[in-house]
Design a protein around this motif. Sequence first.
Motif, short mmCIF file in Angstrom:
data_model
loop_
_atom_site.label_atom_id
_atom_site.label_comp_id
_atom_site.label_asym_id
_atom_site.label_seq_id
_atom_site.Cartn_x
_atom_site.Cartn_y
_atom_site.Cartn_z
N ILE A 62 31.51 34.62 43.92
CA ILE A 62 32.39 35.75 43.68
C ILE A 62 31.87 36.53 42.48
O ILE A 62 31.69 35.98 41.40
CB ILE A 62 33.84 35.29 43.42
CG1 ILE A 62 34.39 34.51 44.61
CG2 ILE A 62 34.74 36.46 43.07
CD1 ILE A 62 34.47 35.32 45.89
N HIS A 63 31.64 37.82 42.70
CA HIS A 63 31.18 38.68 41.60
C HIS A 63 32.37 39.02 40.72
O HIS A 63 33.48 39.26 41.21
CB HIS A 63 30.55 39.96 42.14
CG HIS A 63 29.35 39.70 42.98
ND1 HIS A 63 28.16 39.26 42.45
CD2 HIS A 63 29.15 39.80 44.31
CE1 HIS A 63 27.28 39.11 43.41
NE2 HIS A 63 27.86 39.42 44.56
N LYS A 64 32.13 39.04 39.44
CA LYS A 64 33.21 39.36 38.50
C LYS A 64 33.74 40.76 38.74
O LYS A 64 33.01 41.65 39.16
CB LYS A 64 32.71 39.23 37.06
CG LYS A 64 32.50 37.79 36.66
CD LYS A 64 32.32 37.68 35.18
CE LYS A 64 32.26 36.21 34.80
NZ LYS A 64 32.24 36.02 33.37
N ILE B 22 43.53 33.96 44.13
CA ILE B 22 43.54 35.23 44.86
C ILE B 22 42.22 35.38 45.60
O ILE B 22 41.15 35.28 44.99
CB ILE B 22 43.74 36.42 43.89
CG1 ILE B 22 45.10 36.32 43.19
CG2 ILE B 22 43.62 37.75 44.65
CD1 ILE B 22 45.35 37.37 42.13
N CYS B 23 42.31 35.61 46.89
CA CYS B 23 41.12 35.82 47.71
C CYS B 23 40.73 37.29 47.63
O CYS B 23 41.45 38.16 48.14
CB CYS B 23 41.39 35.41 49.16
SG CYS B 23 39.96 35.69 50.21
N LEU B 24 39.61 37.57 46.98
CA LEU B 24 39.20 38.95 46.80
C LEU B 24 38.84 39.64 48.12
O LEU B 24 39.08 40.83 48.28
CB LEU B 24 38.04 39.04 45.81
CG LEU B 24 38.45 38.88 44.36
CD1 LEU B 24 37.23 38.88 43.45
CD2 LEU B 24 39.42 39.97 43.94
N HIS B 25 38.29 38.90 49.07
CA HIS B 25 37.96 39.51 50.37
C HIS B 25 39.24 40.00 51.06
O HIS B 25 39.29 41.14 51.55
CB HIS B 25 37.21 38.51 51.26
CG HIS B 25 36.97 39.04 52.64
ND1 HIS B 25 36.02 39.99 52.91
CD2 HIS B 25 37.60 38.78 53.82
CE1 HIS B 25 36.06 40.29 54.19
NE2 HIS B 25 37.00 39.56 54.77
N VAL B 26 40.25 39.16 51.11
CA VAL B 26 41.52 39.57 51.73
C VAL B 26 42.15 40.71 50.94
O VAL B 26 42.67 41.67 51.52
CB VAL B 26 42.49 38.37 51.86
CG1 VAL B 26 43.86 38.82 52.34
CG2 VAL B 26 41.92 37.31 52.79
N CYS C 175 38.73 33.91 44.34
CA CYS C 175 37.92 33.05 45.21
C CYS C 175 37.58 33.72 46.52
O CYS C 175 38.08 34.79 46.86
CB CYS C 175 38.63 31.73 45.44
SG CYS C 175 40.26 31.85 46.19
N SER C 176 36.72 33.04 47.27
CA SER C 176 36.27 33.52 48.58
C SER C 176 37.28 33.12 49.66
O SER C 176 38.18 32.31 49.43
CB SER C 176 34.91 32.90 48.90
OG SER C 176 35.07 31.51 49.11
N SER C 177 37.06 33.66 50.84
CA SER C 177 37.90 33.31 51.99
C SER C 177 37.80 31.82 52.28
O SER C 177 38.81 31.16 52.57
CB SER C 177 37.47 34.10 53.23
OG SER C 177 37.65 35.47 53.01
N LYS C 178 36.60 31.29 52.22
CA LYS C 178 36.38 29.87 52.49
C LYS C 178 37.12 29.00 51.46
O LYS C 178 37.76 28.00 51.82
CB LYS C 178 34.89 29.56 52.47
CG LYS C 178 34.55 28.14 52.83
CD LYS C 178 33.04 27.93 52.87
CE LYS C 178 32.70 26.49 53.21
NZ LYS C 178 31.26 26.28 53.28
#
Length: 163
Positions: free
Chosen positions: A13-15, A96-100, A47-50
Amino acid sequence: MNNKIGFTFGNGIHKLPPATLTWLEQVFHTSLTFLELENKQVSVLFCSSKQIQHLNQTFRNKDKVTDILSWSYANTDMPEINIPDNEELLWGELAICLHVCRTQARMYNLSLQTELTRLFIHGITHLRGFDHLTTEEEEVMFQEEKKLLRLFSLSHIYTTQKA
């Protein structure tokens, strides 16, 4: 007030830009001041989706991706521990999922910062003990979130989306 927040970024995850993290700190402090809460510490994992799917499966037995998870330590049933009210302890954790978050921001035509704010306030509301397991609980929680969103002139965002 002596409220503290810490941010962690999961693997891959990029800052987020410093201005976004500063904004979220402001949301945290302003919200807790409004709620008259002191000496709260919150840890936030982006975090990521995974990663969030794994957390959701592990802690909620739901094998799916979600936008935010929260863990509150404020209402633990530990009578043998006598902690003074002014003692600084971890109040809760948010993932928190940043992708979502990015997907939902695009879907609702919001900025990433606005969607992060909405999710963050949703998490704070959970940490305060609110939930949305029933329609009645959801309505009470929704009203609480709108009070906090109003502090940032964002209560209108629920007119275009469902919490």
